[in-house]
Design a protein around this motif. Sequence first.
Motif, mmCIF file in Angstrom:
data_model
loop_
_atom_site.group_PDB
_atom_site.id
_atom_site.type_symbol
_atom_site.label_atom_id
_atom_site.label_comp_id
_atom_site.label_asym_id
_atom_site.label_seq_id
_atom_site.Cartn_x
_atom_site.Cartn_y
_atom_site.Cartn_z
ATOM 1 N N LEU A 179 4.825 -11.668 -24.611
ATOM 2 C CA LEU A 179 3.892 -12.449 -23.801
ATOM 3 C C LEU A 179 4.016 -13.946 -24.051
ATOM 4 O O LEU A 179 3.455 -14.745 -23.301
ATOM 5 C CB LEU A 179 2.456 -12.009 -24.086
ATOM 6 C CG LEU A 179 2.145 -10.539 -23.828
ATOM 7 C CD1 LEU A 179 0.693 -10.238 -24.129
ATOM 8 C CD2 LEU A 179 2.474 -10.161 -22.393
ATOM 9 N N SER A 180 4.718 -14.323 -25.107
ATOM 10 C CA SER A 180 4.921 -15.730 -25.421
ATOM 11 C C SER A 180 6.270 -15.892 -26.104
ATOM 12 O O SER A 180 6.351 -16.120 -27.312
ATOM 13 C CB SER A 180 3.798 -16.243 -26.332
ATOM 14 O OG SER A 180 3.950 -17.632 -26.580
ATOM 15 N N PRO A 181 7.358 -15.750 -25.333
ATOM 16 C CA PRO A 181 8.704 -15.817 -25.926
ATOM 17 C C PRO A 181 9.060 -17.235 -26.355
ATOM 18 O O PRO A 181 8.399 -18.200 -25.981
ATOM 19 C CB PRO A 181 9.602 -15.343 -24.786
ATOM 20 C CG PRO A 181 8.846 -15.671 -23.539
ATOM 21 C CD PRO A 181 7.404 -15.500 -23.880
ATOM 22 N N GLY A 182 10.108 -17.336 -27.125
ATOM 23 C CA GLY A 182 10.549 -18.634 -27.606
ATOM 24 C C GLY A 182 10.076 -18.884 -29.026
ATOM 25 O O GLY A 182 9.335 -18.097 -29.606
ATOM 26 N N VAL A 183 10.511 -19.999 -29.572
ATOM 27 C CA VAL A 183 10.215 -20.336 -30.964
ATOM 28 C C VAL A 183 9.078 -21.344 -31.014
ATOM 29 O O VAL A 183 9.119 -22.389 -30.362
ATOM 30 C CB VAL A 183 11.460 -20.920 -31.660
ATOM 31 C CG1 VAL A 183 11.129 -21.320 -33.084
ATOM 32 C CG2 VAL A 183 12.601 -19.917 -31.633
ATOM 33 N N ASN A 184 8.050 -21.016 -31.783
ATOM 34 C CA ASN A 184 6.917 -21.919 -31.988
ATOM 35 C C ASN A 184 6.439 -21.715 -33.416
ATOM 36 O O ASN A 184 5.965 -20.631 -33.777
ATOM 37 C CB ASN A 184 5.797 -21.611 -30.983
ATOM 38 C CG ASN A 184 4.612 -22.553 -31.130
ATOM 39 O OD1 ASN A 184 3.970 -22.609 -32.163
ATOM 40 N ND2 ASN A 184 4.311 -23.294 -30.072
ATOM 41 N N ALA A 185 6.583 -22.726 -34.248
ATOM 42 C CA ALA A 185 6.298 -22.587 -35.671
ATOM 43 C C ALA A 185 4.835 -22.225 -35.927
ATOM 44 O O ALA A 185 4.529 -21.398 -36.796
ATOM 45 C CB ALA A 185 6.643 -23.883 -36.402
ATOM 46 N N GLU A 186 3.916 -22.835 -35.174
ATOM 47 C CA GLU A 186 2.499 -22.536 -35.378
ATOM 48 C C GLU A 186 2.187 -21.099 -35.005
ATOM 49 O O GLU A 186 1.441 -20.400 -35.707
ATOM 50 C CB GLU A 186 1.644 -23.489 -34.556
ATOM 51 C CG GLU A 186 1.683 -24.929 -35.035
ATOM 52 C CD GLU A 186 0.820 -25.833 -34.184
ATOM 53 O OE1 GLU A 186 0.886 -25.734 -32.943
ATOM 54 O OE2 GLU A 186 0.067 -26.637 -34.759
ATOM 55 N N LEU A 187 2.771 -20.660 -33.919
ATOM 56 C CA LEU A 187 2.538 -19.288 -33.474
ATOM 57 C C LEU A 187 3.149 -18.287 -34.446
ATOM 58 O O LEU A 187 2.544 -17.257 -34.757
ATOM 59 C CB LEU A 187 3.118 -19.100 -32.069
ATOM 60 C CG LEU A 187 2.954 -17.725 -31.422
ATOM 61 C CD1 LEU A 187 1.505 -17.281 -31.447
ATOM 62 C CD2 LEU A 187 3.483 -17.768 -29.984
ATOM 63 N N GLU A 188 4.314 -18.580 -34.951
ATOM 64 C CA GLU A 188 4.952 -17.658 -35.895
ATOM 65 C C GLU A 188 4.165 -17.563 -37.199
ATOM 66 O O GLU A 188 4.083 -16.496 -37.812
ATOM 67 C CB GLU A 188 6.382 -18.087 -36.190
ATOM 68 C CG GLU A 188 7.127 -17.133 -37.125
ATOM 69 C CD GLU A 188 7.006 -15.671 -36.726
ATOM 70 O OE1 GLU A 188 6.886 -14.824 -37.634
ATOM 71 O OE2 GLU A 188 7.052 -15.365 -35.519
ATOM 72 N N ALA A 189 3.561 -18.665 -37.625
ATOM 73 C CA ALA A 189 2.725 -18.619 -38.825
ATOM 74 C C ALA A 189 1.539 -17.686 -38.618
ATOM 75 O O ALA A 189 1.174 -16.907 -39.512
ATOM 76 C CB ALA A 189 2.239 -20.024 -39.184
ATOM 77 N N LEU A 190 0.931 -17.746 -37.440
ATOM 78 C CA LEU A 190 -0.186 -16.859 -37.114
ATOM 79 C C LEU A 190 0.276 -15.407 -37.059
ATOM 80 O O LEU A 190 -0.358 -14.510 -37.646
ATOM 81 C CB LEU A 190 -0.802 -17.272 -35.784
ATOM 82 C CG LEU A 190 -1.877 -16.348 -35.210
ATOM 83 C CD1 LEU A 190 -3.063 -16.239 -36.157
ATOM 84 C CD2 LEU A 190 -2.318 -16.838 -33.826
ATOM 85 N N ARG A 191 1.370 -15.161 -36.377
ATOM 86 C CA ARG A 191 1.891 -13.797 -36.283
ATOM 87 C C ARG A 191 2.235 -13.233 -37.657
ATOM 88 O O ARG A 191 1.954 -12.067 -37.954
ATOM 89 C CB ARG A 191 3.134 -13.781 -35.382
ATOM 90 C CG ARG A 191 2.849 -13.977 -33.905
ATOM 91 C CD ARG A 191 4.140 -14.152 -33.128
ATOM 92 N NE ARG A 191 3.924 -14.197 -31.695
ATOM 93 C CZ ARG A 191 4.852 -14.589 -30.802
ATOM 94 N NH1 ARG A 191 6.050 -14.968 -31.244
ATOM 95 N NH2 ARG A 191 4.567 -14.594 -29.523
ATOM 96 N N ALA A 192 2.855 -14.056 -38.492
ATOM 97 C CA ALA A 192 3.245 -13.592 -39.822
ATOM 98 C C ALA A 192 2.024 -13.209 -40.649
ATOM 99 O O ALA A 192 2.031 -12.199 -41.368
ATOM 100 C CB ALA A 192 4.055 -14.679 -40.542
ATOM 101 N N ALA A 193 0.960 -14.008 -40.562
ATOM 102 C CA ALA A 193 -0.263 -13.693 -41.296
ATOM 103 C C ALA A 193 -0.859 -12.377 -40.813
ATOM 104 O O ALA A 193 -1.311 -11.555 -41.620
ATOM 105 C CB ALA A 193 -1.280 -14.825 -41.143
ATOM 106 N N CYS A 194 -0.855 -12.156 -39.500
ATOM 107 C CA CYS A 194 -1.383 -10.905 -38.951
ATOM 108 C C CYS A 194 -0.530 -9.720 -39.384
ATOM 109 O O CYS A 194 -1.066 -8.656 -39.738
ATOM 110 C CB CYS A 194 -1.454 -10.984 -37.428
ATOM 111 S SG CYS A 194 -2.705 -12.127 -36.804
ATOM 112 N N ARG A 195 0.790 -9.880 -39.371
ATOM 113 C CA ARG A 195 1.665 -8.796 -39.818
ATOM 114 C C ARG A 195 1.398 -8.446 -41.281
ATOM 115 O O ARG A 195 1.347 -7.265 -41.659
ATOM 116 C CB ARG A 195 3.137 -9.171 -39.624
ATOM 117 C CG ARG A 195 3.616 -9.188 -38.183
ATOM 118 C CD ARG A 195 5.148 -9.235 -38.127
ATOM 119 N NE ARG A 195 5.703 -10.385 -38.797
ATOM 120 C CZ ARG A 195 5.978 -11.539 -38.190
ATOM 121 N NH1 ARG A 195 5.730 -11.680 -36.902
ATOM 122 N NH2 ARG A 195 6.509 -12.543 -38.861
ATOM 123 N N THR A 196 1.242 -9.469 -42.099
ATOM 124 C CA THR A 196 0.967 -9.231 -43.517
ATOM 125 C C THR A 196 -0.353 -8.487 -43.692
ATOM 126 O O THR A 196 -0.448 -7.521 -44.463
ATOM 127 C CB THR A 196 0.916 -10.560 -44.276
ATOM 128 O OG1 THR A 196 2.205 -11.186 -44.213
ATOM 129 C CG2 THR A 196 0.536 -10.353 -45.726
#
Length: 226
Positions: free
Chosen positions: A18-35
Amino acid sequence: MIVQAVVVPQPPLLVPALSPGVNAELEALRAACRTAVGRLAAVTREWVAIGAGDHERVLEAASGSFRGYGADVPVRLSRDAVTPADLPLSALVAGWLREQAGADSVRVHLVDGDPAECERLGKHLAHGDRTGLLVLADGSNRHGPKSPGSEDERAPGFDDAVARALATADTAALRALDPALAAELGAGGRAPWQALAGTGDDWRAELLYSAAPFGVGYHVAVWERG
Protein backbone atom coordinates in the motif's frame (compact mmCIF):
# COMPACT_ATOMS: atom_id res chain seq x y z
CA MET A 1 -5.43 -14.26 31.19
CA ILE A 2 -3.50 -11.74 29.11
CA VAL A 3 0.13 -12.87 29.35
CA GLN A 4 1.59 -10.11 27.17
CA ALA A 5 0.24 -7.00 25.46
CA VAL A 6 1.52 -5.17 22.41
CA VAL A 7 0.46 -1.69 21.33
CA VAL A 8 0.75 -0.75 17.65
CA PRO A 9 -0.82 1.88 15.39
CA GLN A 10 -3.07 0.90 12.50
CA PRO A 11 -2.15 2.97 9.42
CA PRO A 12 -2.65 1.08 6.14
CA LEU A 13 0.87 2.17 5.14
CA LEU A 14 2.23 -0.55 7.42
CA VAL A 15 1.50 -2.88 4.49
CA PRO A 16 4.33 -2.48 1.93
CA ALA A 17 2.02 -3.05 -1.05
CA LEU A 18 0.00 0.00 0.00
CA SER A 19 3.04 2.27 0.26
CA PRO A 20 5.85 0.96 -1.97
CA GLY A 21 9.27 2.52 -2.19
CA VAL A 22 11.91 3.40 0.37
CA ASN A 23 11.07 5.71 3.26
CA ALA A 24 13.32 5.66 6.32
CA GLU A 25 10.65 6.96 8.71
CA LEU A 26 8.13 4.43 7.51
CA GLU A 27 10.60 1.56 7.72
CA ALA A 28 11.44 2.50 11.31
CA LEU A 29 7.74 2.27 12.17
CA ARG A 30 7.31 -1.03 10.35
CA ALA A 31 10.39 -2.50 12.00
CA ALA A 32 9.12 -1.58 15.47
CA CYS A 33 5.75 -3.20 14.71
CA ARG A 34 7.43 -6.34 13.39
CA THR A 35 9.55 -6.58 16.53
CA ALA A 36 6.55 -6.09 18.81
CA VAL A 37 4.27 -8.68 17.20
CA GLY A 38 7.19 -11.09 16.85
CA ARG A 39 7.66 -10.94 20.60
CA LEU A 40 3.95 -11.49 21.13
CA ALA A 41 3.95 -14.55 18.87
CA ALA A 42 6.96 -15.95 20.72
CA VAL A 43 4.87 -16.00 23.89
CA THR A 44 1.54 -17.14 22.47
CA ARG A 45 0.09 -17.74 19.01
CA GLU A 46 -3.50 -17.16 20.15
CA TRP A 47 -4.31 -13.46 20.22
CA VAL A 48 -7.13 -11.11 21.01
CA ALA A 49 -7.09 -7.58 19.64
CA ILE A 50 -8.76 -4.34 20.62
CA GLY A 51 -9.58 -1.60 18.14
CA ALA A 52 -11.89 1.41 18.06
CA GLY A 53 -15.36 1.06 16.58
CA ASP A 54 -18.73 2.78 16.44
CA HIS A 55 -20.19 0.07 18.65
CA GLU A 56 -18.90 -2.93 20.54
CA ARG A 57 -18.64 -6.13 18.53
CA VAL A 58 -16.34 -9.12 18.01
CA LEU A 59 -14.82 -10.31 14.72
CA GLU A 60 -13.17 -13.70 14.33
CA ALA A 61 -12.51 -16.49 11.81
CA ALA A 62 -13.11 -14.14 8.88
CA SER A 63 -11.13 -13.05 5.84
CA GLY A 64 -10.91 -9.66 4.16
CA SER A 65 -8.82 -7.45 1.92
CA PHE A 66 -7.11 -4.06 1.85
CA ARG A 67 -8.72 -3.50 -1.55
CA GLY A 68 -10.47 -0.39 -0.27
CA TYR A 69 -7.12 1.11 0.69
CA GLY A 70 -5.46 0.77 -2.71
CA ALA A 71 -4.30 -2.82 -3.14
CA ASP A 72 -5.99 -6.21 -2.99
CA VAL A 73 -3.91 -7.61 -0.14
CA PRO A 74 -5.87 -10.49 1.44
CA VAL A 75 -5.84 -11.12 5.19
CA ARG A 76 -7.31 -13.74 7.49
CA LEU A 77 -8.04 -13.52 11.18
CA SER A 78 -7.09 -17.17 11.59
CA ARG A 79 -5.15 -19.73 9.59
CA ASP A 80 -8.31 -21.55 8.54
CA ALA A 81 -10.60 -18.53 8.06
CA VAL A 82 -12.71 -18.84 4.91
CA THR A 83 -15.72 -16.58 5.57
CA PRO A 84 -15.34 -13.31 3.65
CA ALA A 85 -16.28 -10.14 5.49
CA ASP A 86 -16.07 -6.39 5.10
CA LEU A 87 -13.50 -5.97 7.84
CA PRO A 88 -12.78 -2.55 9.39
CA LEU A 89 -9.23 -1.22 9.27
CA SER A 90 -8.31 -2.36 12.77
CA ALA A 91 -9.29 -5.95 11.94
CA LEU A 92 -7.44 -5.84 8.62
CA VAL A 93 -4.26 -4.64 10.30
CA ALA A 94 -4.67 -7.19 13.10
CA GLY A 95 -5.05 -10.00 10.58
CA TRP A 96 -2.09 -8.81 8.53
CA LEU A 97 0.16 -8.54 11.59
CA ARG A 98 -0.97 -12.00 12.71
CA GLU A 99 0.21 -13.41 9.40
CA GLN A 100 3.51 -11.52 9.51
CA ALA A 101 4.24 -12.90 12.98
CA GLY A 102 3.03 -16.43 12.26
CA ALA A 103 0.36 -16.43 14.97
CA ASP A 104 -2.55 -18.84 14.65
CA SER A 105 -5.52 -16.57 15.24
CA VAL A 106 -6.67 -13.15 16.38
CA ARG A 107 -10.12 -12.33 17.72
CA VAL A 108 -10.86 -8.63 17.29
CA HIS A 109 -12.93 -6.70 19.84
CA LEU A 110 -14.13 -3.28 18.72
CA VAL A 111 -14.86 -0.79 21.50
CA ASP A 112 -16.83 2.43 21.33
CA GLY A 113 -15.84 5.60 23.10
CA ASP A 114 -17.37 4.96 26.52
CA PRO A 115 -14.55 4.76 29.14
CA ALA A 116 -16.58 2.51 31.43
CA GLU A 117 -17.13 0.01 28.63
CA CYS A 118 -13.43 0.11 27.79
CA GLU A 119 -12.57 -0.66 31.40
CA ARG A 120 -15.13 -3.47 31.50
CA LEU A 121 -13.73 -5.08 28.35
CA GLY A 122 -10.18 -4.91 29.67
CA LYS A 123 -11.18 -6.60 32.92
CA HIS A 124 -13.12 -9.26 31.02
CA LEU A 125 -10.18 -10.11 28.78
CA ALA A 126 -7.77 -10.13 31.72
CA HIS A 127 -9.73 -12.98 33.33
CA GLY A 128 -10.24 -15.03 30.18
CA ASP A 129 -8.12 -17.74 28.56
CA ARG A 130 -4.32 -17.48 28.37
CA THR A 131 -3.71 -15.29 25.34
CA GLY A 132 -1.80 -12.33 23.93
CA LEU A 133 -3.31 -8.88 23.49
CA LEU A 134 -2.82 -6.71 20.40
CA VAL A 135 -3.93 -3.10 20.92
CA LEU A 136 -4.48 -1.13 17.71
CA ALA A 137 -4.46 2.58 18.44
CA ASP A 138 -3.44 5.79 16.67
CA GLY A 139 -2.63 9.04 18.42
CA SER A 140 -3.61 12.54 17.39
CA ASN A 141 -3.86 13.25 13.66
CA ARG A 142 -3.16 16.96 14.17
CA HIS A 143 0.64 17.11 14.35
CA GLY A 144 2.06 19.86 12.14
CA PRO A 145 0.64 22.01 9.32
CA LYS A 146 0.42 19.09 6.86
CA SER A 147 -1.36 16.71 9.23
CA PRO A 148 -4.58 15.00 8.12
CA GLY A 149 -6.65 16.77 10.76
CA SER A 150 -4.98 20.21 10.52
CA GLU A 151 -2.46 21.39 13.09
CA ASP A 152 -3.36 21.70 16.75
CA GLU A 153 -0.74 22.90 19.22
CA ARG A 154 -2.11 20.53 21.88
CA ALA A 155 -1.31 17.40 19.85
CA PRO A 156 2.38 17.02 20.84
CA GLY A 157 1.60 17.29 24.55
CA PHE A 158 -1.21 14.77 24.27
CA ASP A 159 0.92 12.17 22.48
CA ASP A 160 3.90 12.81 24.76
CA ALA A 161 1.66 11.94 27.70
CA VAL A 162 0.46 8.77 25.95
CA ALA A 163 4.06 7.77 25.17
CA ARG A 164 5.09 8.21 28.81
CA ALA A 165 2.14 6.11 29.97
CA LEU A 166 2.93 3.34 27.50
CA ALA A 167 6.63 3.44 28.40
CA THR A 168 5.93 2.99 32.11
CA ALA A 169 2.73 0.89 32.04
CA ASP A 170 0.95 3.80 33.75
CA THR A 171 -2.61 2.53 33.59
CA ALA A 172 -3.87 5.42 35.73
CA ALA A 173 -2.62 7.90 33.14
CA LEU A 174 -4.34 5.99 30.35
CA ARG A 175 -7.60 5.88 32.31
CA ALA A 176 -7.32 9.64 32.83
CA LEU A 177 -7.22 10.46 29.12
CA ASP A 178 -10.00 12.95 28.38
CA PRO A 179 -12.43 11.56 25.75
CA ALA A 180 -13.44 15.05 24.63
CA LEU A 181 -9.85 16.21 24.15
CA ALA A 182 -8.93 12.98 22.37
CA ALA A 183 -11.85 13.46 19.98
CA GLU A 184 -10.88 17.07 19.29
CA LEU A 185 -7.34 15.94 18.50
CA GLY A 186 -8.43 13.05 16.27
CA ALA A 187 -6.85 10.47 18.59
CA GLY A 188 -8.82 7.35 17.71
CA GLY A 189 -6.67 5.19 19.98
CA ARG A 190 -8.04 6.58 23.23
CA ALA A 191 -10.65 3.83 23.72
CA PRO A 192 -8.29 0.89 22.99
CA TRP A 193 -5.65 2.37 25.31
CA GLN A 194 -8.22 2.66 28.08
CA ALA A 195 -9.30 -0.95 27.49
CA LEU A 196 -5.64 -1.93 27.92
CA ALA A 197 -5.61 -0.05 31.21
CA GLY A 198 -8.52 -2.19 32.35
CA THR A 199 -6.43 -5.37 32.15
CA GLY A 200 -4.73 -4.56 35.46
CA ASP A 201 -1.66 -2.86 36.87
CA ASP A 202 0.90 -5.68 37.14
CA TRP A 203 2.85 -4.79 34.00
CA ARG A 204 6.36 -3.79 33.06
CA ALA A 205 6.70 -1.91 29.79
CA GLU A 206 9.04 -1.06 26.95
CA LEU A 207 8.38 1.68 24.41
CA LEU A 208 9.82 0.68 21.03
CA TYR A 209 8.69 3.66 18.94
CA SER A 210 6.97 7.01 19.37
CA ALA A 211 6.80 9.67 16.68
CA ALA A 212 4.46 11.52 14.34
CA PRO A 213 6.22 11.14 10.98
CA PHE A 214 3.15 11.78 8.83
CA GLY A 215 1.25 14.16 11.08
CA VAL A 216 -0.25 11.34 13.17
CA GLY A 217 1.04 10.11 16.53
CA TYR A 218 2.18 6.48 16.37
CA HIS A 219 3.31 4.48 19.39
CA VAL A 220 4.64 0.92 19.63
CA ALA A 221 5.06 -0.71 23.03
CA VAL A 222 5.36 -4.15 24.61
CA TRP A 223 3.91 -4.84 28.05
CA GLU A 224 4.89 -7.96 29.97
CA ARG A 225 3.40 -9.27 33.20
CA GLY A 226 5.13 -8.39 36.45
